[in-house]
Design a protein around this motif. Sequence first.
Motif, PDB file in Angstrom:
ATOM      1  N   ALA A  19     -20.968 -35.043  -3.154  1.00 32.17           N
ATOM      2  CA  ALA A  19     -21.824 -36.336  -2.723  1.00 32.17           C
ATOM      3  C   ALA A  19     -21.599 -37.417  -3.776  1.00 32.17           C
ATOM      4  CB  ALA A  19     -23.057 -36.228  -2.120  1.00 32.17           C
ATOM      5  N   PRO A  20     -20.567 -38.376  -3.542  1.00 29.67           N
ATOM      6  CA  PRO A  20     -20.676 -39.746  -4.321  1.00 29.67           C
ATOM      7  C   PRO A  20     -22.030 -40.237  -4.444  1.00 29.67           C
ATOM      8  CG  PRO A  20     -18.475 -39.419  -3.376  1.00 29.67           C
ATOM      9  CD  PRO A  20     -19.558 -38.352  -2.634  1.00 29.67           C
ATOM     10  N   VAL A  48     -21.951 -32.854 -12.416  1.00 35.88           N
ATOM     11  CA  VAL A  48     -22.025 -34.282 -12.253  1.00 35.88           C
ATOM     12  C   VAL A  48     -21.327 -35.050 -12.918  1.00 35.88           C
ATOM     13  CG1 VAL A  48     -23.694 -36.231 -12.238  1.00 35.88           C
ATOM     14  CG2 VAL A  48     -24.584 -33.765 -12.286  1.00 35.88           C
ATOM     15  N   ILE A  49     -20.369 -36.065 -12.242  1.00 33.49           N
ATOM     16  CA  ILE A  49     -19.604 -37.015 -12.767  1.00 33.49           C
ATOM     17  C   ILE A  49     -20.309 -38.373 -13.034  1.00 33.49           C
ATOM     18  CG2 ILE A  49     -17.357 -38.202 -12.874  1.00 33.49           C
ATOM     19  CD1 ILE A  49     -16.309 -35.969 -10.887  1.00 33.49           C
ATOM     20  N   LEU A  50     -20.326 -38.714 -14.275  1.00 31.45           N
ATOM     21  CA  LEU A  50     -21.248 -40.031 -14.444  1.00 31.45           C
ATOM     22  C   LEU A  50     -20.909 -40.556 -15.921  1.00 31.45           C
ATOM     23  CD1 LEU A  50     -24.705 -38.733 -16.229  1.00 31.45           C
ATOM     24  CD2 LEU A  50     -22.536 -37.436 -16.001  1.00 31.45           C
ATOM     25  N   SER A  97     -20.716 -33.306 -16.523  1.00 32.96           N
ATOM     26  CA  SER A  97     -21.602 -32.401 -17.046  1.00 32.96           C
ATOM     27  C   SER A  97     -21.717 -31.174 -15.964  1.00 32.96           C
ATOM     28  CB  SER A  97     -23.210 -33.027 -17.042  1.00 32.96           C
ATOM     29  OG  SER A  97     -24.079 -31.948 -17.397  1.00 32.96           O
ATOM     30  N   PHE A  98     -21.474 -30.054 -16.479  1.00 25.52           N
ATOM     31  CA  PHE A  98     -21.280 -28.768 -15.635  1.00 25.52           C
ATOM     32  C   PHE A  98     -22.152 -27.783 -15.964  1.00 25.52           C
ATOM     33  CE2 PHE A  98     -18.727 -24.774 -15.455  1.00 25.52           C
ATOM     34  CZ  PHE A  98     -18.832 -24.673 -13.943  1.00 25.52           C
ATOM     35  N   TYR A  99     -22.988 -27.372 -14.921  1.00 22.55           N
ATOM     36  CA  TYR A  99     -23.945 -26.275 -15.263  1.00 22.55           C
ATOM     37  C   TYR A  99     -23.298 -25.061 -14.339  1.00 22.55           C
ATOM     38  CZ  TYR A  99     -27.292 -29.710 -16.746  1.00 22.55           C
ATOM     39  OH  TYR A  99     -27.869 -30.494 -17.104  1.00 22.55           O
TER      40      TYR A  99
END
Length: 492
Positions: free
Chosen positions: A409-410, A270-272, A285-287
């Motif tokens: 998905a943005p 997630v890019i946030l 945040s990378f999982y």
Amino acid sequence: MYATVSSCNDSFKSGREGLLRRGACEESLAQRLSDRANIYCPGSQEFKNSTQRWSTLEAPTFRATVEVATEGDVMEVVKYANEHELPFLAVNNAHGAITTVGQLQNGIMIWMRQLNSVKITEDGQMATFGGGVLDKAVTDALWAAGKQTVTGGCECVSVIGPGLGGGHGLLQARHGLVSDQFVSLNMVMADGSLKTIDHASDLWFAVRGAGHNFGIVTSITSKIYNVQFPNWAFRNFTFTGDKLEALYSNINEHFLKDDEQPVDLFHYSVILKNAAIDANNPIISFYILQEGVDIVEDAVVAPFLALGPVSTFSGSGDYPALPSWIGWGNNAATCQHSGLANTRFPIELQHYNITAQRSMYNLLSNTLNEIPALNRSVVLLEGYSQQGVKAFSSKESAYPFRGSNLLLAPVVRYIEEDEKLAKEGKDLGEALRDILHVGSGRVTKRTYVNYAFGTESFQEIYGDEFWRRKRLLALKKKYDPSGKFSFYAPIA
């Protein structure tokens, strides 16, 4: 006995005046429904609660909510709506954010939440799910019996809704999409009749990928499986934006090198915005999730640790715990109806184009700094393993993109203030997706129907092969010629 009718307000008058204030349709419809059904009218708290949606943008409007309790109730509502020339829409947990549903105004909402049963067959090979059941209820009920099946990742989303559009899930590497598990389904058709659809029906192709266009599913019978790998583990890494190139190059090399991610792995980022880490630029945040282990293997983790994350944490547990690890649980922000416009602009890809990733990131960062009202916006990057999905021929169902490795998905989020902000949000989402599309080298954008914004073409959602369009249009003409089911990603 017949359905309970909730008044439009607490002080409505009895007799004819009160009946007219409530609307005669609610009273006459109530007499046709089972005694556990409910009708909620505008002005009541129940109506307000039932019609709240995950995304407020271009939401449908309703003159009544009918909380159905039986398959027969669904049939009666559809027949009644047809008699009174009213549009209708079946709703589970209202996470369908596509803007085309906003074309429904002053209609009847068919609330499916009471149809939430899970029944396992005696041989343990299949289960029948009610049309309103949510993912967590299915996962928990099957798990208690030592079983599992493919559902979507979010606990708060229904099984049926995503399944009608194909349905990605964390077990798809083993078994395929949600829709690939379907054995049969009961569907209320446009005229209010009930059909059982299975492999012998010409609709079998359509309901697995374009099913929103053909009826209301009151139940499905699905394949289920013995739990083979009960334990899963995860590792999370937080990176600042300067590590973007190295991160997604590593994913390409270690997860997608042979165009096929290992069957036991799922990656998700997630890019946030997170001002506590970086006040000016988004973080990542990378999982990594791994099946069948208590700790994600060192060989999997090492390339990402070497990049120098800001922080990292890990955990493990059984399969039902997965959604809570990655922010997809019932209590997570993702599952709340928070009064936001939540707009998605999905695209399916084979691998990460690093140049496009950087351009997309820079545009997101610059825009969020220029328009703080959009600061809640994120980019979701889902990397599912595809072996089980690719095991099915793309010609077997309406879901068209079985070869795609990545679902990006943005997600543009904001509190609706005015048309200017809505346009800025749409422009940002489309621009981010366009960057990713150009980087893909494909002619047509591959758009996951369950995430679609609503402006996409038929080809972008249902595939650009001519035979697909011809087949789906013919089925639409045969089974729904009046377009009763044309509010969710309509076939046209």
